[in-house]
Scaffold this motif. Structure first.
Motif, PDB file in Angstrom:
ATOM      1  N   GLU A 137      -6.153   3.274 -16.236  1.00  0.00           N
ATOM      2  CA  GLU A 137      -5.491   2.255 -17.046  1.00  0.00           C
ATOM      3  C   GLU A 137      -4.586   1.427 -16.137  1.00  0.00           C
ATOM      4  O   GLU A 137      -3.443   1.786 -15.866  1.00  0.00           O
ATOM      5  N   THR A 138      -5.122   0.343 -15.634  1.00  0.00           N
ATOM      6  CA  THR A 138      -4.409  -0.506 -14.667  1.00  0.00           C
ATOM      7  C   THR A 138      -4.556  -1.958 -15.096  1.00  0.00           C
ATOM      8  O   THR A 138      -5.446  -2.300 -15.879  1.00  0.00           O
ATOM      9  N   LYS A 139      -3.707  -2.805 -14.537  1.00  0.00           N
ATOM     10  CA  LYS A 139      -3.768  -4.219 -14.883  1.00  0.00           C
ATOM     11  C   LYS A 139      -4.991  -4.867 -14.229  1.00  0.00           C
ATOM     12  O   LYS A 139      -5.777  -5.531 -14.873  1.00  0.00           O
ATOM     13  N   ASN A 140      -5.144  -4.625 -12.950  1.00  0.00           N
ATOM     14  CA  ASN A 140      -6.209  -5.252 -12.168  1.00  0.00           C
ATOM     15  C   ASN A 140      -7.437  -4.337 -12.140  1.00  0.00           C
ATOM     16  O   ASN A 140      -7.313  -3.127 -11.904  1.00  0.00           O
ATOM     17  N   TRP A 141      -8.616  -4.916 -12.347  1.00  0.00           N
ATOM     18  CA  TRP A 141      -9.827  -4.069 -12.360  1.00  0.00           C
ATOM     19  C   TRP A 141     -10.065  -3.386 -11.015  1.00  0.00           C
ATOM     20  O   TRP A 141     -10.612  -2.291 -10.954  1.00  0.00           O
ATOM     21  N   ARG A 142      -9.643  -4.037  -9.944  1.00  0.00           N
ATOM     22  CA  ARG A 142      -9.849  -3.428  -8.616  1.00  0.00           C
ATOM     23  C   ARG A 142      -9.072  -2.108  -8.488  1.00  0.00           C
ATOM     24  O   ARG A 142      -9.540  -1.157  -7.858  1.00  0.00           O
ATOM     25  N   ASP A 143      -7.885  -2.069  -9.118  1.00  0.00           N
ATOM     26  CA  ASP A 143      -7.096  -0.827  -9.064  1.00  0.00           C
ATOM     27  C   ASP A 143      -7.752   0.280  -9.895  1.00  0.00           C
ATOM     28  O   ASP A 143      -7.677   1.461  -9.534  1.00  0.00           O
ATOM     29  N   ALA A 144      -8.386  -0.118 -10.987  1.00  0.00           N
ATOM     30  CA  ALA A 144      -9.090   0.884 -11.813  1.00  0.00           C
ATOM     31  C   ALA A 144     -10.258   1.474 -11.037  1.00  0.00           C
ATOM     32  O   ALA A 144     -10.475   2.698 -11.037  1.00  0.00           O
ATOM     33  N   VAL A 145     -11.002   0.602 -10.357  1.00  0.00           N
ATOM     34  CA  VAL A 145     -12.141   1.087  -9.560  1.00  0.00           C
ATOM     35  C   VAL A 145     -11.634   2.004  -8.450  1.00  0.00           C
ATOM     36  O   VAL A 145     -12.205   3.067  -8.191  1.00  0.00           O
ATOM     37  N   LYS A 146     -10.519   1.599  -7.823  1.00  0.00           N
ATOM     38  CA  LYS A 146      -9.981   2.413  -6.726  1.00  0.00           C
ATOM     39  C   LYS A 146      -9.528   3.782  -7.248  1.00  0.00           C
ATOM     40  O   LYS A 146      -9.782   4.809  -6.605  1.00  0.00           O
ATOM     41  N   ALA A 147      -8.888   3.779  -8.424  1.00  0.00           N
ATOM     42  CA  ALA A 147      -8.436   5.056  -9.008  1.00  0.00           C
ATOM     43  C   ALA A 147      -9.627   5.980  -9.264  1.00  0.00           C
ATOM     44  O   ALA A 147      -9.545   7.193  -9.053  1.00  0.00           O
ATOM     45  N   ALA A 148     -10.743   5.394  -9.711  1.00  0.00           N
ATOM     46  CA  ALA A 148     -11.957   6.197  -9.958  1.00  0.00           C
ATOM     47  C   ALA A 148     -12.545   6.694  -8.642  1.00  0.00           C
ATOM     48  O   ALA A 148     -12.921   7.869  -8.512  1.00  0.00           O
ATOM     49  N   GLN A 149     -12.601   5.786  -7.686  1.00  0.00           N
ATOM     50  CA  GLN A 149     -13.182   6.146  -6.387  1.00  0.00           C
ATOM     51  C   GLN A 149     -12.350   7.245  -5.707  1.00  0.00           C
ATOM     52  O   GLN A 149     -12.909   8.169  -5.106  1.00  0.00           O
ATOM     53  N   ASP A 150     -11.027   7.139  -5.835  1.00  0.00           N
ATOM     54  CA  ASP A 150     -10.143   8.153  -5.242  1.00  0.00           C
ATOM     55  C   ASP A 150     -10.396   9.542  -5.838  1.00  0.00           C
ATOM     56  O   ASP A 150     -10.094  10.555  -5.203  1.00  0.00           O
ATOM     57  N   GLN A 151     -10.919   9.576  -7.069  1.00  0.00           N
ATOM     58  CA  GLN A 151     -11.216  10.876  -7.719  1.00  0.00           C
ATOM     59  C   GLN A 151     -12.622  11.363  -7.413  1.00  0.00           C
ATOM     60  O   GLN A 151     -13.087  12.346  -7.987  1.00  0.00           O
ATOM     61  N   GLY A 152     -13.343  10.613  -6.572  1.00  0.00           N
ATOM     62  CA  GLY A 152     -14.710  11.009  -6.246  1.00  0.00           C
ATOM     63  C   GLY A 152     -15.713  10.691  -7.332  1.00  0.00           C
ATOM     64  O   GLY A 152     -16.796  11.290  -7.383  1.00  0.00           O
ATOM     65  N   ALA A 153     -15.379   9.743  -8.204  1.00  0.00           N
ATOM     66  CA  ALA A 153     -16.258   9.431  -9.339  1.00  0.00           C
ATOM     67  C   ALA A 153     -17.542   8.744  -8.884  1.00  0.00           C
ATOM     68  O   ALA A 153     -17.583   8.096  -7.836  1.00  0.00           O
ATOM     69  N   PHE A 154     -18.572   8.889  -9.699  1.00  0.00           N
ATOM     70  CA  PHE A 154     -19.814   8.136  -9.534  1.00  0.00           C
ATOM     71  C   PHE A 154     -19.677   6.905 -10.425  1.00  0.00           C
ATOM     72  O   PHE A 154     -19.483   7.020 -11.643  1.00  0.00           O
ATOM     73  N   ILE A 155     -19.750   5.716  -9.807  1.00  0.00           N
ATOM     74  CA  ILE A 155     -19.479   4.468 -10.527  1.00  0.00           C
ATOM     75  C   ILE A 155     -20.755   3.632 -10.620  1.00  0.00           C
ATOM     76  O   ILE A 155     -21.446   3.439  -9.619  1.00  0.00           O
ATOM     77  N   PHE A 156     -21.043   3.179 -11.816  1.00  0.00           N
ATOM     78  CA  PHE A 156     -22.224   2.310 -11.983  1.00  0.00           C
ATOM     79  C   PHE A 156     -21.921   1.153 -12.918  1.00  0.00           C
ATOM     80  O   PHE A 156     -20.988   1.185 -13.722  1.00  0.00           O
ATOM     81  N   TRP A 157     -22.730   0.126 -12.771  1.00  0.00           N
ATOM     82  CA  TRP A 157     -22.579  -1.134 -13.509  1.00  0.00           C
ATOM     83  C   TRP A 157     -23.372  -1.015 -14.814  1.00  0.00           C
ATOM     84  O   TRP A 157     -24.570  -0.728 -14.790  1.00  0.00           O
ATOM     85  N   ASN A 158     -22.685  -1.269 -15.931  1.00  0.00           N
ATOM     86  CA  ASN A 158     -23.329  -1.140 -17.243  1.00  0.00           C
ATOM     87  C   ASN A 158     -23.986  -2.442 -17.695  1.00  0.00           C
ATOM     88  O   ASN A 158     -23.459  -3.526 -17.439  1.00  0.00           O
ATOM     89  N   HIS A 159     -25.054  -2.304 -18.427  1.00  0.00           N
ATOM     90  CA  HIS A 159     -25.720  -3.426 -19.131  1.00  0.00           C
ATOM     91  C   HIS A 159     -25.462  -4.795 -18.477  1.00  0.00           C
ATOM     92  O   HIS A 159     -24.813  -5.660 -19.068  1.00  0.00           O
ATOM     93  N   PRO A 160     -25.987  -5.000 -17.245  1.00  0.00           N
ATOM     94  CA  PRO A 160     -25.670  -6.248 -16.522  1.00  0.00           C
ATOM     95  C   PRO A 160     -26.175  -7.516 -17.217  1.00  0.00           C
ATOM     96  O   PRO A 160     -25.629  -8.590 -16.962  1.00  0.00           O
ATOM     97  N   GLY A 161     -27.159  -7.390 -18.093  1.00  0.00           N
ATOM     98  CA  GLY A 161     -27.650  -8.578 -18.797  1.00  0.00           C
ATOM     99  C   GLY A 161     -27.230  -8.629 -20.259  1.00  0.00           C
ATOM    100  O   GLY A 161     -27.831  -9.336 -21.069  1.00  0.00           O
ATOM    101  N   TRP A 162     -26.192  -7.891 -20.599  1.00  0.00           N
ATOM    102  CA  TRP A 162     -25.708  -7.832 -21.992  1.00  0.00           C
ATOM    103  C   TRP A 162     -25.391  -9.243 -22.493  1.00  0.00           C
ATOM    104  O   TRP A 162     -24.667  -9.988 -21.839  1.00  0.00           O
ATOM    105  N   THR A 163     -25.931  -9.589 -23.653  1.00  0.00           N
ATOM    106  CA  THR A 163     -25.780 -10.967 -24.159  1.00  0.00           C
ATOM    107  C   THR A 163     -24.329 -11.289 -24.524  1.00  0.00           C
ATOM    108  O   THR A 163     -23.978 -12.458 -24.619  1.00  0.00           O
ATOM    109  N   GLY A 164     -23.481 -10.275 -24.697  1.00  0.00           N
ATOM    110  CA  GLY A 164     -22.054 -10.520 -24.915  1.00  0.00           C
ATOM    111  C   GLY A 164     -21.397 -11.174 -23.704  1.00  0.00           C
ATOM    112  O   GLY A 164     -20.387 -11.864 -23.837  1.00  0.00           O
ATOM    113  N   GLN A 165     -21.982 -10.958 -22.525  1.00  0.00           N
ATOM    114  CA  GLN A 165     -21.421 -11.553 -21.300  1.00  0.00           C
ATOM    115  C   GLN A 165     -22.395 -12.504 -20.609  1.00  0.00           C
ATOM    116  O   GLN A 165     -21.969 -13.340 -19.804  1.00  0.00           O
TER     117      GLN A 165
END
Ligand SMILES: [Zn+2]
Ligand SMILES: [Zn+2]
Length: 380
Positions: A137-165
Protein backbone atom coordinates in the motif's frame (compact mmCIF):
# COMPACT_ATOMS: atom_id res chain seq x y z
CA UNK A 1 -23.18 -43.59 26.86
CA UNK A 2 -26.85 -44.32 27.05
CA UNK A 3 -28.77 -43.22 24.01
CA UNK A 4 -32.40 -42.43 24.56
CA UNK A 5 -34.97 -42.76 21.84
CA UNK A 6 -35.49 -39.06 20.97
CA UNK A 7 -31.72 -38.60 20.64
CA UNK A 8 -31.46 -41.63 18.36
CA UNK A 9 -34.29 -40.32 16.20
CA UNK A 10 -32.63 -36.91 16.08
CA UNK A 11 -29.31 -38.50 15.16
CA UNK A 12 -30.94 -40.35 12.26
CA UNK A 13 -32.63 -37.16 11.09
CA UNK A 14 -29.38 -35.23 11.34
CA UNK A 15 -27.52 -37.95 9.45
CA UNK A 16 -30.11 -37.53 6.71
CA UNK A 17 -29.57 -33.79 6.61
CA UNK A 18 -25.80 -34.17 6.57
CA UNK A 19 -25.83 -36.72 3.76
CA UNK A 20 -28.26 -34.53 1.83
CA UNK A 21 -25.84 -31.63 2.11
CA UNK A 22 -22.84 -33.82 1.41
CA UNK A 23 -24.42 -34.84 -1.87
CA UNK A 24 -22.63 -33.08 -4.68
CA UNK A 25 -19.60 -32.20 -2.62
CA UNK A 26 -17.03 -33.97 -4.73
CA UNK A 27 -13.84 -33.18 -6.55
CA UNK A 28 -13.68 -33.54 -10.34
CA UNK A 29 -10.13 -34.04 -11.56
CA UNK A 30 -8.77 -32.03 -14.47
CA UNK A 31 -7.68 -34.76 -16.88
CA UNK A 32 -4.41 -33.54 -18.35
CA UNK A 33 -1.40 -35.87 -18.06
CA UNK A 34 1.88 -35.20 -16.28
CA UNK A 35 4.94 -34.83 -18.51
CA UNK A 36 8.28 -36.63 -18.10
CA UNK A 37 10.02 -35.32 -14.99
CA UNK A 38 7.20 -33.04 -13.89
CA UNK A 39 3.74 -33.09 -12.36
CA UNK A 40 1.13 -31.09 -14.27
CA UNK A 41 -0.44 -28.94 -11.54
CA UNK A 42 -3.68 -27.09 -12.27
CA UNK A 43 -3.64 -23.59 -10.85
CA UNK A 44 -5.46 -20.25 -10.79
CA UNK A 45 -3.43 -17.29 -9.59
CA UNK A 46 -5.97 -14.48 -9.76
CA UNK A 47 -9.21 -14.17 -7.77
CA UNK A 48 -11.04 -11.80 -5.47
CA UNK A 49 -13.02 -11.99 -2.25
CA UNK A 50 -15.14 -9.61 -0.16
CA UNK A 51 -11.85 -8.13 1.10
CA UNK A 52 -11.71 -6.21 -2.20
CA UNK A 53 -14.51 -6.19 -4.79
CA UNK A 54 -15.32 -9.92 -4.74
CA UNK A 55 -18.63 -11.42 -3.67
CA UNK A 56 -17.51 -14.40 -1.59
CA UNK A 57 -15.90 -15.14 1.75
CA UNK A 58 -12.27 -16.24 1.24
CA UNK A 59 -12.57 -19.89 2.35
CA UNK A 60 -15.14 -20.49 -0.42
CA UNK A 61 -12.31 -19.99 -2.94
CA UNK A 62 -10.50 -23.01 -1.52
CA UNK A 63 -13.68 -25.10 -1.67
CA UNK A 64 -14.36 -24.13 -5.29
CA UNK A 65 -10.78 -24.97 -6.23
CA UNK A 66 -10.97 -28.34 -4.51
CA UNK A 67 -14.21 -29.22 -6.27
CA UNK A 68 -12.84 -28.16 -9.64
CA UNK A 69 -9.75 -30.32 -9.31
CA UNK A 70 -7.23 -27.53 -8.83
CA UNK A 71 -3.94 -27.99 -7.01
CA UNK A 72 -3.15 -24.37 -6.15
CA UNK A 73 -4.75 -20.94 -6.02
CA UNK A 74 -3.61 -17.44 -5.18
CA UNK A 75 -5.96 -15.01 -3.46
CA UNK A 76 -5.23 -11.62 -5.02
CA UNK A 77 -7.47 -8.89 -3.64
CA UNK A 78 -6.94 -5.34 -4.87
CA UNK A 79 -4.68 -3.18 -2.75
CA UNK A 80 -6.14 0.09 -4.03
CA UNK A 81 -9.81 -0.80 -4.45
CA UNK A 82 -11.97 -1.95 -1.52
CA UNK A 83 -15.60 -1.03 -2.07
CA UNK A 84 -16.62 -2.93 1.11
CA UNK A 85 -14.25 -1.13 3.45
CA UNK A 86 -17.10 0.52 5.34
CA UNK A 87 -18.17 -3.02 6.35
CA UNK A 88 -14.82 -4.79 6.48
CA UNK A 89 -11.69 -3.12 7.84
CA UNK A 90 -8.75 -2.82 5.49
CA UNK A 91 -6.47 -5.79 6.09
CA UNK A 92 -4.60 -6.83 2.96
CA UNK A 93 -3.49 -10.15 4.46
CA UNK A 94 -6.82 -11.22 5.91
CA UNK A 95 -8.35 -12.95 2.86
CA UNK A 96 -5.31 -15.20 2.58
CA UNK A 97 -5.33 -15.91 6.31
CA UNK A 98 -8.95 -17.09 6.11
CA UNK A 99 -8.54 -19.11 2.90
CA UNK A 100 -5.28 -20.83 3.88
CA UNK A 101 -6.59 -23.17 6.63
CA UNK A 102 -9.52 -24.17 4.41
CA UNK A 103 -7.01 -24.99 1.67
CA UNK A 104 -4.87 -26.95 4.13
CA UNK A 105 -7.86 -29.08 5.13
CA UNK A 106 -8.73 -29.78 1.50
CA UNK A 107 -5.09 -30.15 0.38
CA UNK A 108 -5.36 -27.20 -1.99
CA UNK A 109 -2.26 -24.98 -1.95
CA UNK A 110 -3.24 -21.40 -1.11
CA UNK A 111 -0.77 -18.65 -1.99
CA UNK A 112 -0.69 -15.14 -0.53
CA UNK A 113 -1.08 -12.48 -3.20
CA UNK A 114 -2.32 -9.00 -4.04
CA UNK A 115 -3.37 -7.12 -7.13
CA UNK A 116 -1.48 -3.84 -7.56
CA UNK A 117 -4.26 -1.92 -9.26
CA UNK A 118 -2.98 1.09 -11.19
CA UNK A 119 -3.89 2.93 -14.37
CA UNK A 120 -2.22 1.96 -17.65
CA UNK A 121 0.73 2.01 -17.84
CA UNK A 122 1.67 -0.23 -16.11
CA UNK A 123 -1.95 -1.35 -15.50
CA UNK A 124 -2.76 -4.13 -13.04
CA UNK A 125 -0.04 -6.39 -11.69
CA UNK A 126 -0.38 -9.43 -9.46
CA UNK A 127 2.26 -10.17 -6.87
CA UNK A 128 2.09 -13.67 -5.40
CA UNK A 129 4.17 -15.47 -2.78
CA UNK A 130 4.11 -12.32 -0.70
CA UNK A 131 5.08 -12.33 2.96
CA UNK A 132 3.19 -9.17 3.96
CA UNK A 133 0.67 -7.75 1.50
CA UNK A 134 0.19 -4.55 3.55
CA UNK A 135 3.64 -3.32 2.46
CA UNK A 136 2.22 -2.87 -1.06
CA UNK A 137 0.00 0.00 0.00
CA UNK A 138 2.10 2.87 -1.35
CA UNK A 139 1.47 6.11 -3.17
CA UNK A 140 3.72 5.40 -6.14
CA UNK A 141 3.26 2.15 -8.09
CA UNK A 142 7.02 1.74 -8.37
CA UNK A 143 7.25 1.52 -4.57
CA UNK A 144 4.54 -1.14 -4.51
CA UNK A 145 6.42 -3.21 -7.08
CA UNK A 146 9.64 -2.76 -5.11
CA UNK A 147 7.93 -3.84 -1.87
CA UNK A 148 6.73 -7.00 -3.64
CA UNK A 149 10.09 -7.66 -5.23
CA UNK A 150 11.84 -7.21 -1.87
CA UNK A 151 9.64 -10.04 -0.53
CA UNK A 152 10.69 -12.36 -3.34
CA UNK A 153 7.26 -12.23 -4.96
CA UNK A 154 6.47 -13.54 -8.43
CA UNK A 155 5.05 -10.54 -10.32
CA UNK A 156 3.00 -10.70 -13.49
CA UNK A 157 1.00 -8.34 -15.67
CA UNK A 158 -2.76 -8.91 -15.58
CA UNK A 159 -5.21 -8.75 -18.50
CA UNK A 160 -3.01 -6.50 -20.70
CA UNK A 161 -5.79 -6.05 -23.27
CA UNK A 162 -8.61 -5.45 -20.76
CA UNK A 163 -11.16 -3.16 -22.42
CA UNK A 164 -11.41 -1.11 -19.19
CA UNK A 165 -7.91 0.17 -20.00
CA UNK A 166 -7.57 -0.63 -23.72
CA UNK A 167 -10.99 0.01 -25.28
CA UNK A 168 -10.04 -1.82 -28.51
CA UNK A 169 -8.98 -4.92 -26.54
CA UNK A 170 -5.45 -4.78 -27.99
CA UNK A 171 -2.60 -5.14 -25.49
CA UNK A 172 0.16 -2.54 -25.77
CA UNK A 173 3.69 -2.67 -24.42
CA UNK A 174 4.84 0.58 -22.76
CA UNK A 175 8.21 1.90 -21.60
CA UNK A 176 7.10 1.14 -18.04
CA UNK A 177 6.93 -2.56 -18.93
CA UNK A 178 10.43 -2.44 -20.37
CA UNK A 179 11.52 -0.81 -17.11
CA UNK A 180 9.88 -3.56 -15.03
CA UNK A 181 11.38 -6.24 -17.25
CA UNK A 182 14.89 -4.77 -17.10
CA UNK A 183 14.86 -4.50 -13.33
CA UNK A 184 13.84 -8.15 -13.09
CA UNK A 185 10.47 -7.41 -11.51
CA UNK A 186 8.14 -8.53 -14.31
CA UNK A 187 8.22 -12.31 -14.71
CA UNK A 188 4.98 -13.20 -16.49
CA UNK A 189 1.84 -12.07 -18.29
CA UNK A 190 -1.72 -13.30 -18.36
CA UNK A 191 -2.11 -14.73 -21.86
CA UNK A 192 -5.67 -15.54 -20.81
CA UNK A 193 -7.80 -13.65 -18.28
CA UNK A 194 -11.38 -14.86 -17.73
CA UNK A 195 -12.36 -15.76 -21.33
CA UNK A 196 -10.08 -13.35 -23.18
CA UNK A 197 -6.98 -14.61 -25.00
CA UNK A 198 -4.38 -11.95 -25.78
CA UNK A 199 -2.25 -12.96 -28.78
CA UNK A 200 0.09 -10.00 -28.16
CA UNK A 201 0.78 -11.27 -24.65
CA UNK A 202 1.37 -14.75 -26.05
CA UNK A 203 3.97 -13.31 -28.47
CA UNK A 204 5.66 -11.24 -25.73
CA UNK A 205 6.01 -14.29 -23.48
CA UNK A 206 7.86 -16.11 -26.27
CA UNK A 207 10.04 -13.14 -27.28
CA UNK A 208 10.88 -11.79 -23.83
CA UNK A 209 11.08 -15.14 -22.03
CA UNK A 210 8.18 -14.48 -19.68
CA UNK A 211 5.93 -17.00 -17.94
CA UNK A 212 2.49 -17.61 -19.50
CA UNK A 213 -0.49 -17.43 -17.16
CA UNK A 214 -4.18 -18.22 -17.51
CA UNK A 215 -6.35 -17.05 -14.65
CA UNK A 216 -10.03 -16.66 -13.82
CA UNK A 217 -10.04 -13.25 -12.06
CA UNK A 218 -13.34 -14.41 -10.51
CA UNK A 219 -15.27 -11.98 -8.36
CA UNK A 220 -18.60 -13.81 -8.04
CA UNK A 221 -19.04 -17.42 -6.90
CA UNK A 222 -17.24 -19.50 -9.53
CA UNK A 223 -20.32 -21.21 -10.92
CA UNK A 224 -22.03 -17.90 -11.70
CA UNK A 225 -19.34 -17.18 -14.31
CA UNK A 226 -18.39 -20.72 -15.35
CA UNK A 227 -20.92 -23.51 -15.94
CA UNK A 228 -18.79 -26.07 -14.18
CA UNK A 229 -21.69 -28.52 -13.89
CA UNK A 230 -22.12 -28.46 -17.67
CA UNK A 231 -18.50 -29.29 -18.48
CA UNK A 232 -17.29 -25.68 -18.53
CA UNK A 233 -14.15 -24.79 -16.63
CA UNK A 234 -12.33 -21.70 -15.48
CA UNK A 235 -9.07 -20.76 -17.24
CA UNK A 236 -6.24 -22.74 -15.69
CA UNK A 237 -2.49 -22.22 -15.57
CA UNK A 238 -0.81 -25.59 -16.00
CA UNK A 239 2.33 -25.60 -13.86
CA UNK A 240 4.98 -28.25 -14.54
CA UNK A 241 6.35 -28.74 -11.04
CA UNK A 242 8.86 -31.08 -9.46
CA UNK A 243 6.61 -31.48 -6.43
CA UNK A 244 3.06 -30.65 -5.39
CA UNK A 245 3.96 -27.93 -2.88
CA UNK A 246 3.93 -24.14 -2.76
CA UNK A 247 7.69 -24.19 -3.30
CA UNK A 248 7.22 -26.53 -6.27
CA UNK A 249 4.78 -24.04 -7.82
CA UNK A 250 7.05 -21.09 -7.10
CA UNK A 251 10.12 -22.73 -8.62
CA UNK A 252 8.22 -23.69 -11.79
CA UNK A 253 6.77 -20.18 -12.22
CA UNK A 254 10.16 -18.49 -11.94
CA UNK A 255 11.55 -21.02 -14.44
CA UNK A 256 8.78 -20.49 -17.00
CA UNK A 257 7.40 -24.03 -16.85
CA UNK A 258 3.73 -23.28 -17.50
CA UNK A 259 1.06 -23.59 -20.18
CA UNK A 260 -2.40 -22.14 -20.62
CA UNK A 261 -5.65 -24.15 -20.60
CA UNK A 262 -8.68 -22.04 -21.50
CA UNK A 263 -11.96 -23.22 -22.98
CA UNK A 264 -11.01 -25.86 -25.55
CA UNK A 265 -7.57 -24.36 -26.12
CA UNK A 266 -4.06 -25.13 -24.91
CA UNK A 267 -1.34 -22.52 -25.33
CA UNK A 268 2.28 -23.15 -24.53
CA UNK A 269 5.75 -23.89 -25.72
CA UNK A 270 6.24 -26.99 -27.81
CA UNK A 271 8.47 -28.51 -25.09
CA UNK A 272 5.34 -28.81 -22.91
CA UNK A 273 2.55 -29.31 -25.45
CA UNK A 274 4.29 -32.14 -27.30
CA UNK A 275 4.72 -34.44 -24.29
CA UNK A 276 1.13 -33.72 -23.23
CA UNK A 277 0.02 -34.65 -26.76
CA UNK A 278 2.08 -37.83 -26.77
CA UNK A 279 0.50 -38.93 -23.50
CA UNK A 280 -3.00 -37.88 -24.59
CA UNK A 281 -3.59 -39.27 -28.07
CA UNK A 282 -3.56 -43.04 -28.53
CA UNK A 283 -3.83 -44.47 -32.04
CA UNK A 284 -5.38 -47.91 -32.22
CA UNK A 285 -4.21 -49.43 -35.52
CA UNK A 286 -6.70 -50.68 -38.09
CA UNK A 287 -7.50 -54.33 -38.56
CA UNK A 288 -7.95 -55.89 -42.00
CA UNK A 289 -6.32 -54.95 -45.27
CA UNK A 290 -6.84 -52.31 -47.88
CA UNK A 291 -7.62 -53.74 -51.26
CA UNK A 292 -7.25 -51.30 -54.14
CA UNK A 293 -9.09 -48.10 -53.17
CA UNK A 294 -10.77 -49.73 -50.19
CA UNK A 295 -10.68 -48.50 -46.62
CA UNK A 296 -9.79 -49.52 -43.08
CA UNK A 297 -10.48 -47.81 -39.77
CA UNK A 298 -7.99 -46.89 -37.12
CA UNK A 299 -9.28 -45.30 -33.90
CA UNK A 300 -8.03 -42.25 -32.07
CA UNK A 301 -8.51 -42.16 -28.30
CA UNK A 302 -8.02 -38.94 -26.36
CA UNK A 303 -6.95 -39.64 -22.78
CA UNK A 304 -6.96 -35.98 -21.82
CA UNK A 305 -10.02 -33.79 -21.40
CA UNK A 306 -8.72 -31.20 -23.88
CA UNK A 307 -10.18 -31.73 -27.36
CA UNK A 308 -7.67 -32.44 -30.13
CA UNK A 309 -8.66 -30.74 -33.39
CA UNK A 310 -6.59 -32.08 -36.24
CA UNK A 311 -6.07 -30.47 -39.63
CA UNK A 312 -4.08 -32.33 -42.28
CA UNK A 313 -0.74 -30.65 -42.98
CA UNK A 314 0.37 -32.60 -46.05
CA UNK A 315 -0.10 -35.83 -47.99
CA UNK A 316 1.55 -39.23 -48.13
CA UNK A 317 1.87 -41.63 -51.04
CA UNK A 318 -0.44 -44.64 -50.96
CA UNK A 319 -3.31 -43.57 -48.70
CA UNK A 320 -5.62 -40.68 -48.03
CA UNK A 321 -6.79 -39.71 -44.55
CA UNK A 322 -9.22 -37.21 -42.98
CA UNK A 323 -8.54 -33.55 -43.74
CA UNK A 324 -10.11 -32.38 -40.51
CA UNK A 325 -11.10 -34.30 -37.43
CA UNK A 326 -11.75 -33.52 -33.75
CA UNK A 327 -11.16 -36.04 -30.99
CA UNK A 328 -13.24 -34.77 -28.05
CA UNK A 329 -11.77 -35.02 -24.56
CA UNK A 330 -11.86 -38.56 -23.11
CA UNK A 331 -13.50 -39.96 -26.28
CA UNK A 332 -12.51 -42.25 -29.13
CA UNK A 333 -13.27 -41.55 -32.78
CA UNK A 334 -12.97 -43.60 -35.96
CA UNK A 335 -10.23 -42.65 -38.36
CA UNK A 336 -10.77 -43.68 -41.95
CA UNK A 337 -7.78 -44.56 -44.12
CA UNK A 338 -8.35 -45.16 -47.83
CA UNK A 339 -6.08 -46.72 -50.41
CA UNK A 340 -5.17 -44.88 -53.57
CA UNK A 341 -4.81 -48.16 -55.48
CA UNK A 342 -1.07 -47.74 -55.92
CA UNK A 343 0.30 -49.94 -53.13
CA UNK A 344 1.63 -53.45 -53.46
CA UNK A 345 0.79 -56.26 -51.04
CA UNK A 346 2.35 -56.01 -47.58
CA UNK A 347 2.52 -53.75 -44.56
CA UNK A 348 3.60 -50.13 -44.61
CA UNK A 349 3.88 -47.60 -41.78
CA UNK A 350 2.82 -44.07 -42.64
CA UNK A 351 3.48 -40.93 -40.65
CA UNK A 352 0.41 -38.81 -41.23
CA UNK A 353 1.12 -35.07 -40.89
CA UNK A 354 -1.30 -32.91 -38.91
CA UNK A 355 -1.56 -29.59 -37.15
CA UNK A 356 -3.42 -29.51 -33.81
CA UNK A 357 -5.19 -26.23 -34.45
CA UNK A 358 -6.43 -25.66 -30.87
CA UNK A 359 -3.04 -26.35 -29.23
CA UNK A 360 -1.13 -23.15 -29.95
CA UNK A 361 2.66 -23.00 -29.89
CA UNK A 362 2.55 -19.47 -31.33
CA UNK A 363 -0.37 -17.13 -32.08
CA UNK A 364 -2.37 -18.82 -34.88
CA UNK A 365 0.12 -21.68 -35.12
CA UNK A 366 -0.88 -25.09 -33.83
CA UNK A 367 1.37 -27.93 -32.69
CA UNK A 368 2.65 -29.98 -35.66
CA UNK A 369 2.41 -33.74 -35.15
CA UNK A 370 2.75 -36.98 -37.10
CA UNK A 371 0.45 -39.91 -36.47
CA UNK A 372 2.30 -43.17 -37.12
CA UNK A 373 -0.04 -45.86 -38.43
CA UNK A 374 0.68 -49.32 -39.81
CA UNK A 375 -1.55 -50.32 -42.75
CA UNK A 376 -1.69 -53.66 -44.50
CA UNK A 377 -2.46 -53.93 -48.19
CA UNK A 378 -3.91 -56.89 -50.01
CA UNK A 379 -2.96 -57.90 -53.51
CA UNK A 380 -5.13 -55.76 -55.80
ZN1 LIG B 1 -7.30 -6.31 -12.62
ZN1 LIG C 1 -8.44 -8.90 -10.57
Amino acid sequence: MRIDRPTAVLAILLAGVVSLHAHGRYRTPVRIPDIPGYLTLKCDFHMHTVFSDGKVWPDVRAEEAWREGLDAIAITDHIEYQPHKADLPTNHNRSYEIAKPAGDTLQVIVIRGSEITRSMPPGHLNAIFLKDASKLETKNWRDAVKAAQDQGAFIFWNHPGWTGQQPDGVARWYDEHTELLQQGALKGIEVVNTRSYYPEAHRWCLEKKLTMLSNSDIHAPLNLDFDVHEGDHRPITLVFARERTAEGVREALFNRRTAVYSGEMLVGEERFLRPIFERSLVLIPPTGRIKGKGRVYAQLRNESEVPITLKAAGKVNGVTFPGELTVPGLKTVLFEIRGTGTMREGERTFRLPYEVTNWLVEPEKGLRVELPVAVRFANP
